[in-house]
Design an enzyme around this catalytic site. Structure first.
Site, PDB file in Angstrom:
ATOM      1  N   GLU A 106      54.465 132.699   7.551  1.00 21.38           N
ATOM      2  CA  GLU A 106      55.474 131.688   7.223  1.00 21.38           C
ATOM      3  C   GLU A 106      54.827 130.567   6.412  1.00 21.38           C
ATOM      4  O   GLU A 106      53.625 130.316   6.521  1.00 21.38           O
ATOM      5  CB  GLU A 106      56.067 131.186   8.546  1.00 21.38           C
ATOM      6  CG  GLU A 106      57.108 130.112   8.474  1.00 21.38           C
ATOM      7  CD  GLU A 106      58.388 130.431   7.702  1.00 21.38           C
ATOM      8  OE1 GLU A 106      58.271 130.785   6.521  1.00 21.38           O
ATOM      9  OE2 GLU A 106      59.480 130.274   8.267  1.00 21.38           O
ATOM     10  N   ASP A 107      55.633 129.901   5.601  1.00 20.69           N
ATOM     11  CA  ASP A 107      55.088 128.793   4.812  1.00 20.69           C
ATOM     12  C   ASP A 107      54.773 127.581   5.682  1.00 20.69           C
ATOM     13  O   ASP A 107      53.714 126.991   5.590  1.00 20.69           O
ATOM     14  CB  ASP A 107      56.042 128.409   3.655  1.00 20.69           C
ATOM     15  CG  ASP A 107      57.484 128.194   4.098  1.00 20.69           C
ATOM     16  OD1 ASP A 107      57.781 128.279   5.312  1.00 20.69           O
ATOM     17  OD2 ASP A 107      58.337 127.937   3.220  1.00 20.69           O
ATOM     18  N   ASP A 110      58.082 123.889  11.330  1.00 18.40           N
ATOM     19  CA  ASP A 110      58.676 122.560  11.377  1.00 18.40           C
ATOM     20  C   ASP A 110      59.262 122.353  12.779  1.00 18.40           C
ATOM     21  O   ASP A 110      58.513 122.049  13.700  1.00 18.40           O
ATOM     22  CB  ASP A 110      59.720 122.481  10.249  1.00 18.40           C
ATOM     23  CG  ASP A 110      60.301 121.100  10.045  1.00 18.40           C
ATOM     24  OD1 ASP A 110      59.582 120.112  10.259  1.00 18.40           O
ATOM     25  OD2 ASP A 110      61.483 121.001   9.654  1.00 18.40           O
ATOM     26  N   PHE A 159      58.063 115.517   3.482  1.00 18.95           N
ATOM     27  CA  PHE A 159      58.695 116.694   2.891  1.00 18.95           C
ATOM     28  C   PHE A 159      57.808 117.175   1.752  1.00 18.95           C
ATOM     29  O   PHE A 159      57.534 116.437   0.808  1.00 18.95           O
ATOM     30  CB  PHE A 159      60.107 116.378   2.390  1.00 18.95           C
ATOM     31  CG  PHE A 159      60.898 117.635   2.176  1.00 18.95           C
ATOM     32  CD1 PHE A 159      61.599 118.216   3.217  1.00 18.95           C
ATOM     33  CD2 PHE A 159      60.901 118.272   0.943  1.00 18.95           C
ATOM     34  CE1 PHE A 159      62.305 119.406   3.041  1.00 18.95           C
ATOM     35  CE2 PHE A 159      61.595 119.462   0.746  1.00 18.95           C
ATOM     36  CZ  PHE A 159      62.291 120.019   1.805  1.00 18.95           C
ATOM     37  N   ARG A 172      58.673 125.740  -6.264  1.00 20.67           N
ATOM     38  CA  ARG A 172      57.921 126.760  -5.528  1.00 20.67           C
ATOM     39  C   ARG A 172      56.659 127.168  -6.284  1.00 20.67           C
ATOM     40  O   ARG A 172      55.686 127.636  -5.699  1.00 20.67           O
ATOM     41  CB  ARG A 172      58.789 128.013  -5.316  1.00 20.67           C
ATOM     42  CG  ARG A 172      59.957 127.817  -4.371  1.00 20.67           C
ATOM     43  CD  ARG A 172      60.517 129.174  -3.970  1.00 20.67           C
ATOM     44  NE  ARG A 172      61.842 129.110  -3.376  1.00 20.67           N
ATOM     45  CZ  ARG A 172      62.079 128.915  -2.080  1.00 20.67           C
ATOM     46  NH1 ARG A 172      61.070 128.740  -1.254  1.00 20.67           N
ATOM     47  NH2 ARG A 172      63.306 128.877  -1.625  1.00 20.67           N
TER      48      ARG A 172
HETATM   49  P1  IMP Z   1      61.904 125.435  11.337  1.00 17.72           P
HETATM   50  O1  IMP Z   1      62.834 126.446  11.905  1.00 17.72           O
HETATM   51  O2  IMP Z   1      62.476 124.040  11.437  1.00 17.72           O
HETATM   52  O3  IMP Z   1      60.498 125.498  11.873  1.00 17.72           O
HETATM   53  O4  IMP Z   1      61.968 125.721   9.810  1.00 17.72           O
HETATM   54  C1  IMP Z   1      60.946 126.051   9.001  1.00 17.72           C
HETATM   55  C2  IMP Z   1      61.531 126.195   7.626  1.00 17.72           C
HETATM   56  O5  IMP Z   1      62.078 124.945   7.156  1.00 17.72           O
HETATM   57  C3  IMP Z   1      60.458 126.558   6.624  1.00 17.72           C
HETATM   58  O6  IMP Z   1      60.329 127.945   6.498  1.00 17.72           O
HETATM   59  C4  IMP Z   1      60.961 125.918   5.358  1.00 17.72           C
HETATM   60  O7  IMP Z   1      61.851 126.786   4.702  1.00 17.72           O
HETATM   61  C5  IMP Z   1      61.747 124.711   5.816  1.00 17.72           C
HETATM   62  N1  IMP Z   1      60.944 123.468   5.715  1.00 17.72           N
HETATM   63  C6  IMP Z   1      60.531 122.688   6.726  1.00 17.72           C
HETATM   64  N2  IMP Z   1      59.816 121.642   6.292  1.00 17.72           N
HETATM   65  C7  IMP Z   1      59.775 121.759   4.943  1.00 17.72           C
HETATM   66  C8  IMP Z   1      59.152 120.978   3.903  1.00 17.72           C
HETATM   67  O8  IMP Z   1      58.491 119.946   4.113  1.00 17.72           O
HETATM   68  N3  IMP Z   1      59.329 121.440   2.637  1.00 17.72           N
HETATM   69  C9  IMP Z   1      60.038 122.563   2.344  1.00 17.72           C
HETATM   70  N4  IMP Z   1      60.624 123.324   3.283  1.00 17.72           N
HETATM   71  C10 IMP Z   1      60.494 122.924   4.580  1.00 17.72           C
HETATM   72 MG    MG Z   2      61.206 129.114   4.906  1.00 11.18          MG
END
Ligand code: IMP
Ligand code: MG
Length: 183
Positions: A106-107, A110, A159, A172
């Site tokens: 995963e990138d 969060d 962000f 990206r």
């Molecule tokens: P989670 O379910 O909240 O952990 O979501 C993670 C997803 O939210 C990541 O795969 C990203 O697509 C998006 N995301 C969360 N923080 C950022 C950020 O700072 N920049 C870009 N995308 C983010």
């Molecule tokens: Mg994502």
């Protein structure tokens, strides 16, 4: 948009990704692995990570979207995205996960909602092992307790874009990880 400030340089990313690849190579020595990337954000990380793993390995990809009203990009930037926690799978893997060493790639971690959902879903398919690799981690935003097994960088609640991560689908392709100013 104001100028983007570099948070993590391409050189630092490359160094850390090679360390993560070496760690995975060591941990799975003598075994094969499947790298499962979460589209689209993890595509660039997966392609670099895979080239730093010296193991018999295959790729797969999944895609998810979250239910609920996605906020405008400006709102997402300001306060992140507090989804309902329901995640919908929009593309499944192409191969069986049974008895395989699976690494979800995963990138960024969060709130942890996406990864918690994906781990649960893949775990039900009885893999031999299931790990999480994430380039970035924003632990202060977590809503569900979740830890990555291979984490590149812990970052503050900013962000960020670049190296796969987007803001309204843009940026990206930036080689560095940059902070989008919240004004
Ligand atoms: P989670 O379910 O909240 O952990 O979501 C993670 C997803 O939210 C990541 O795969 C990203 O697509 C998006 N995301 C969360 N923080 C950022 C950020 O700072 N920049 C870009 N995308 C983010
Ligand atoms: Mg994502």
């Amino acid at each position: 948009m104001a100028e983007l400030k570099v948070l993590i340089s391409r050189q630092d990313i490359a160094k850390r990704v090679s360390e993560l690849g070496a760690q995975i190579t060591k941990d799975f020595s003598g075994e094969s692995i499947i790298l499962v990337g979460v589209l689209k954000g993890a595509a660039i990380f997966l392609s670099d990570l895979a080239r730093n793993v010296d193991l018999d390995s295959t790729f797969d990809f999944i895609a998810v979207s979250s239910y609920g009203n996605r906020p405008s990009p400006t709102q997402e930037l300001k306060s992140g995205w507090d989804s309902t926690g329901e995640v919908k799978l929009t593309k499944d893997v192409d191969q069986s996960m049974k008895n395989k060493n699976v690494i979800l790639v995963e990138d960024i971690l969060d709130t942890g909602l996406t990864m918690t959902y994906l781990k649960k879903m893949l775990f039900a398919r009885q893999p031999r092992s299931l790990k999480v690799a994430a380039l970035l981690d924003k632990p202060s935003r977590r809503k569900l307790p979740l830890e990555g097994d291979y984490v590149g960088f812990k970052i503050p609640d900013e962000f960020v874009v670049g190296y796969g991560l987007d803001y309204a689908e843009k940026y990206r392709n930036l080689a560095d990880i940059c902070i989008v100013p919240r004004e």
